[in-house]
Enzyme design. Structure first.
Site, PDB file in Angstrom:
ATOM      1  N   SER A  31     -12.543  -2.837  -1.627  1.00 23.72           N
ATOM      2  CA  SER A  31     -13.097  -2.284  -0.487  1.00 23.72           C
ATOM      3  C   SER A  31     -14.518  -1.917  -0.424  1.00 23.72           C
ATOM      4  CB  SER A  31     -12.037  -0.951  -0.319  1.00 23.72           C
ATOM      5  OG  SER A  31     -10.816  -1.469   0.239  1.00 23.72           O
ATOM      6  N   ARG A  53       0.850  -1.206  -0.107  1.00 26.01           N
ATOM      7  CA  ARG A  53       0.028   0.186   0.046  1.00 26.01           C
ATOM      8  C   ARG A  53       0.894   1.285   0.025  1.00 26.01           C
ATOM      9  NH1 ARG A  53      -2.460   3.380   3.942  1.00 26.01           N
ATOM     10  NH2 ARG A  53      -4.487   3.971   3.178  1.00 26.01           N
ATOM     11  N   LYS A  71      -5.333   5.799   8.129  1.00 24.78           N
ATOM     12  CA  LYS A  71      -6.031   6.168   6.958  1.00 24.78           C
ATOM     13  C   LYS A  71      -7.062   7.299   7.307  1.00 24.78           C
ATOM     14  CE  LYS A  71      -9.504   4.447   3.825  1.00 24.78           C
ATOM     15  NZ  LYS A  71      -9.064   4.782   2.130  1.00 24.78           N
TER      16      LYS A  71
END
Ligand code: 3NM
Length: 211
Positions: A112, A43, A141
């Site tokens: 997601s 990521r 996040k």
């Protein structure tokens, strides 16, 4: 629907993060594999694409040598160019149908979702697993949807039936078990695994052996 009942998720699904760990993606992958990881997601939200591509190539080489599957967050182009095993897509990324056309039938595609409605809608997409989050509050996040909690996770599991389901967001070493018990097949974690960067392998191994 392609394979929404066939993909076998490991109990622990680590995501790399350069900011949290202070390490290059390939180094994180190496340490996670040493701890027993079998499916890892890279990521990256900041690095220039050229550098991320180089790091992805290095990580893919390490993963393939160990028979570990590597999934790239957001970047279908980089997954394709670096010969990764698949991609993980968010609600605003390239649609899964388009990613499937580019990557082919054998690629792993994760997707997601953030509530029951999105999760239910995703069941007809050509994906291999669903992610649902955030389960708990997270500072990794910033643009997250509202926290679902364990009740929200139970509702999503009920809505999606046997679909392979990954829970993400604020999951700790101590809450991972209750997240699995609430219906997740797998827990995806960043800070709980990476913030003590000198102990990544040990942390992964300890969590994995408890679940
Ligand atoms: N996605 P941590 S929450 C990458 O809700 C990500 O979809 C989320 O990091 C979502 O384990 C999240 O440190 C952050 O909370 C996960």
């Amino acid at each position: 629907m392609t394979g929404l009942t066939r993909f076998d998720l490991p109990r622990v699904y680590p995501l790399t993060d350069v900011k949290t760990s202070g390490l290059a993606h390939a180094d994180q992958v190496q340490l996670l594999i040493a701890g027993g990881a079998t499916l890892i997601q890279l990521r990256e939200k900041q690095m220039p694409p050229r550098e991320f591509y180089e790091q992805t190539k290095a990580a893919v080489e390490i993963a393939r040598r160990s028979g570990v599957r590597l999934i790239i967050n957001d970047r279908v182009d980089i997954a394709l160019a670096a010969n990764a095993h698949g991609v993980h897509l968010g609600q605003d990324d390239m649609p899964p149908e388009a990613a499937r056309r580019l990557l082919g039938d054998r690629a792993i595609i994760g997707y997601s979702t953030h509530d029951v409605e999105q999760a239910t809608k995703a069941l007809t997409l050509p994906i291999d697993y669903l992610a649902i989050g955030p389960i708990f509050a997270t500072s990794t996040k910033t643009d997250t949807s509202p926290v679902l909690g364990l009740e929200g996770l139970r509702a999503v599991r009920k809505a999606v039936g046997a679909c392979p389901l990954v829970a993400i967001g604020g999951i700790s070493l101590t809450t991972a078990r209750e997240v699995i018990e609430a219906g997740a097949d797998s827990v995806a974690l960043i800070s709980a695994l990476l913030s003590k960067s000198t102990h990544i392998s040990e942390t992964f191994e300890a969590l994995n052996s408890r679940l």
